[in-house]
Design a protein around this motif. Structure first.
Motif, PDB file in Angstrom:
ATOM      1  N   UNK A   1     -30.301  16.448 -77.833  1.00 16.85           N
ATOM      2  CA  UNK A   1     -29.599  17.587 -77.121  1.00 16.85           C
ATOM      3  C   UNK A   1     -29.762  17.463 -75.623  1.00 16.85           C
ATOM      4  N   UNK A   2     -28.310  17.450 -75.037  1.00 17.66           N
ATOM      5  CA  UNK A   2     -27.997  18.140 -73.693  1.00 17.66           C
ATOM      6  C   UNK A   2     -27.755  18.536 -73.111  1.00 17.66           C
ATOM      7  N   UNK A   3     -28.622  18.865 -71.509  1.00 17.29           N
ATOM      8  CA  UNK A   3     -28.769  19.785 -70.406  1.00 17.29           C
ATOM      9  C   UNK A   3     -28.001  19.783 -69.775  1.00 17.29           C
ATOM     10  N   UNK A   4     -26.965  19.980 -69.656  1.00 18.04           N
ATOM     11  CA  UNK A   4     -25.326  20.132 -69.543  1.00 18.04           C
ATOM     12  C   UNK A   4     -25.332  20.838 -67.932  1.00 18.04           C
ATOM     13  N   UNK A   5     -26.581  21.494 -67.776  1.00 15.41           N
ATOM     14  CA  UNK A   5     -26.627  22.249 -66.084  1.00 15.41           C
ATOM     15  C   UNK A   5     -25.383  22.808 -65.880  1.00 15.41           C
ATOM     16  N   UNK A   6     -24.128  23.245 -67.603  1.00 20.75           N
ATOM     17  CA  UNK A   6     -23.336  24.302 -67.215  1.00 20.75           C
ATOM     18  C   UNK A   6     -21.812  23.281 -66.868  1.00 20.75           C
ATOM     19  N   UNK A   7     -22.246  22.147 -66.825  1.00 18.83           N
ATOM     20  CA  UNK A   7     -20.844  20.780 -66.534  1.00 18.83           C
ATOM     21  C   UNK A   7     -20.674  19.993 -67.752  1.00 18.83           C
ATOM     22  N   UNK A   8     -19.497  19.509 -67.959  1.00 21.16           N
ATOM     23  CA  UNK A   8     -19.297  18.600 -68.565  1.00 21.16           C
ATOM     24  C   UNK A   8     -18.782  17.199 -69.294  1.00 21.16           C
ATOM     25  N   UNK A   9     -18.486  17.109 -67.765  1.00 21.77           N
ATOM     26  CA  UNK A   9     -17.759  15.673 -67.511  1.00 21.77           C
ATOM     27  C   UNK A   9     -19.062  14.510 -67.996  1.00 21.77           C
TER      28      UNK A   9
ATOM     29  N   UNK B   1     -17.404  28.456 -69.461  1.00 24.28           N
ATOM     30  CA  UNK B   1     -16.387  29.114 -70.442  1.00 24.28           C
ATOM     31  C   UNK B   1     -15.241  28.171 -69.989  1.00 24.28           C
ATOM     32  N   UNK B   2     -15.000  28.299 -69.154  1.00 27.57           N
ATOM     33  CA  UNK B   2     -14.563  26.759 -69.263  1.00 27.57           C
ATOM     34  C   UNK B   2     -15.536  25.123 -69.246  1.00 27.57           C
ATOM     35  N   UNK B   3     -16.537  25.132 -69.273  1.00 28.03           N
ATOM     36  CA  UNK B   3     -17.528  23.754 -69.942  1.00 28.03           C
ATOM     37  C   UNK B   3     -17.741  24.086 -71.141  1.00 28.03           C
ATOM     38  N   UNK B   4     -17.361  24.763 -71.841  1.00 21.31           N
ATOM     39  CA  UNK B   4     -17.617  25.524 -73.021  1.00 21.31           C
ATOM     40  C   UNK B   4     -16.585  24.745 -73.511  1.00 21.31           C
ATOM     41  N   UNK B   5     -15.005  25.372 -73.264  1.00 20.78           N
ATOM     42  CA  UNK B   5     -14.195  25.475 -74.804  1.00 20.78           C
ATOM     43  C   UNK B   5     -14.282  23.380 -74.094  1.00 20.78           C
ATOM     44  N   UNK B   6     -14.482  23.229 -72.938  1.00 22.79           N
ATOM     45  CA  UNK B   6     -14.239  21.319 -72.874  1.00 22.79           C
ATOM     46  C   UNK B   6     -15.353  20.325 -73.573  1.00 22.79           C
ATOM     47  N   UNK B   7     -16.379  21.450 -73.875  1.00 22.31           N
ATOM     48  CA  UNK B   7     -16.952  20.397 -74.651  1.00 22.31           C
ATOM     49  C   UNK B   7     -16.980  20.895 -76.282  1.00 22.31           C
ATOM     50  N   UNK B   8     -16.034  21.368 -76.346  1.00 24.46           N
ATOM     51  CA  UNK B   8     -15.863  21.910 -78.071  1.00 24.46           C
ATOM     52  C   UNK B   8     -15.158  20.873 -78.303  1.00 24.46           C
ATOM     53  N   UNK B   9     -14.389  20.110 -77.354  1.00 27.97           N
ATOM     54  CA  UNK B   9     -13.385  18.646 -78.503  1.00 27.97           C
ATOM     55  C   UNK B   9     -14.314  17.883 -78.910  1.00 27.97           C
TER      56      UNK B   9
ATOM     57  N   UNK C   1     -19.675  36.731 -61.953  1.00 26.20           N
ATOM     58  CA  UNK C   1     -18.546  36.027 -62.313  1.00 26.20           C
ATOM     59  C   UNK C   1     -17.613  34.854 -62.914  1.00 26.20           C
ATOM     60  N   UNK C   2     -17.561  34.422 -61.457  1.00 25.76           N
ATOM     61  CA  UNK C   2     -16.863  33.169 -60.778  1.00 25.76           C
ATOM     62  C   UNK C   2     -18.173  32.222 -61.824  1.00 25.76           C
ATOM     63  N   UNK C   3     -19.507  31.718 -61.759  1.00 28.20           N
ATOM     64  CA  UNK C   3     -20.027  31.124 -62.520  1.00 28.20           C
ATOM     65  C   UNK C   3     -19.967  31.481 -63.749  1.00 28.20           C
ATOM     66  N   UNK C   4     -19.487  32.005 -64.975  1.00 29.33           N
ATOM     67  CA  UNK C   4     -19.786  32.952 -66.106  1.00 29.33           C
ATOM     68  C   UNK C   4     -18.256  31.899 -66.384  1.00 29.33           C
ATOM     69  N   UNK C   5     -16.927  32.164 -65.465  1.00 32.25           N
ATOM     70  CA  UNK C   5     -15.822  31.433 -65.826  1.00 32.25           C
ATOM     71  C   UNK C   5     -15.815  30.012 -65.781  1.00 32.25           C
ATOM     72  N   UNK C   6     -16.795  29.336 -65.371  1.00 28.81           N
ATOM     73  CA  UNK C   6     -17.458  28.062 -65.455  1.00 28.81           C
ATOM     74  C   UNK C   6     -17.688  27.949 -66.500  1.00 28.81           C
TER      75      UNK C   6
END
Length: 291
Positions: free
Chosen positions: A270-278, A32-40, A25-30
């Protein structure tokens, strides 16, 4: 929106991202944070993988559905042949249709943990080419597939085999191909030219892996068949213990790679993000005038 329409209506190169379904669940929270940041930075679509051996199918389905319902992004669900019969795949696809999911990335998938080679289950598929043909029969999905500019690691015939199979994937109904990540643009350009000569007309979208941990990339690359050029070792080896320095150089190198690809008529990245946005956001900032 369907991938086929996204690609056919694009007037500039597209930018997209890939995520993996976390196991906690913690990983999934991360995630969604990543997705929200990349939505920008407004990716054209977002793909979600299975875990190793297809082990996170339910999480994949939940994340893809939530992306569709709660964000402005077009989701792409990965689908593999691993551990599933035709009937089980048909059931999953019916769930996707009911949820309004229109895009599938069709893959054979890796052998489950503990197995040294892929083996289809009874009533299942052994090859992505067959899965794509099955998908085309199952509904009005837009289908993406994978391809390997340096050859699939299990292929005895190397790049020539990958080109031949890519043409079959196209003939069986694939709308576009997304490549394994690579660091040698010349290898990609040679592959793209050879595909064109072989009759592959669908878009081939380069996969980009920003380097944040060089030891991790060396390990990943040994498994997936991506070569690491000597020049990249020479740049990374002296700083591989300093993750901040590696990440900064990784952004610089990936941005340079992307610029060259975009200057040579690639349809997108196509970016392989590894669930990180920076890193993805930083690279996008440097190449945004192309997009």
């Amino acid at each position: 929106m369907k991938l086929s329409k996204i690609l056919s209506s694009a007037t500039r190169p597209l930018f997209s991202c890939e995520f993996f379904p976390p196991k906690t669940d913690k990983g999934e929270e991360n995630l969604w944070n990543c997705l929200r940041e990349l939505q920008t930075i407004n990716p054209a679509y977002a793909s979600v993988t299975y875990g190793a051996g297809g082990t996170t199918q339910d999480r994949t389905k939940g994340i893809v559905t939530r992306i569709k319902d709660q964000t402005g992004l077009s989701p792409v669900a990965h689908l593999t042949c691993v551990g599933a019969s035709k009937d089980q795949l048909a059931e999953l696809l019916a769930d996707y249709r009911a949820a309004g999911i229109e895009n599938i990335l069709a893959l054979r998938g890796d052998a489950p943990e503990g197995m040294d080679r892929f083996k289809a289950v009874a009533g299942g598929f052994s090859h992505a080419t067959d899965l794509i043909a099955f998908l085309r029969e199952q509904g009005d999905f837009s289908i993406a597939c994978a391809t390997y500019p340096e050859g699939h690691p299990e292929s005895a015939g190397g790049v020539a085999d990958d080109i031949r199979y890519l043409k079959i994937k196209q003939d069986n109904g694939a709308d576009c191909a997304i490549t394994q990540y690579f660091f040698d643009n010349d290898a990609f350009f040679r592959f793209r030219d050879a595909c064109s000569k072989a009759g592959v007309t669908m878009p081939i979208i380069p996969g980009i892996m920003p380097i944040g941990n060089f030891d991790q990339i060396v390990r990943f690359s040994s498994m997936c068949g991506t070569s690491i050029p000597t020049w990249l070792h020479e740049k990374m080896d002296p700083i591989r213990g300093d993750l901040d320095a590696v990440a900064a150089l990784g952004i610089e190198l990936a941005a340079s790679q992307c610029k060259q690809l975009l200057e040579n008529d690639t349809p997108g990245l196509h970016f392989y993000t590894l669930n990180k946005s920076a890193a993805t956001i930083a690279i996008h900032e440097q190449i945004s005038h192309y997009l």
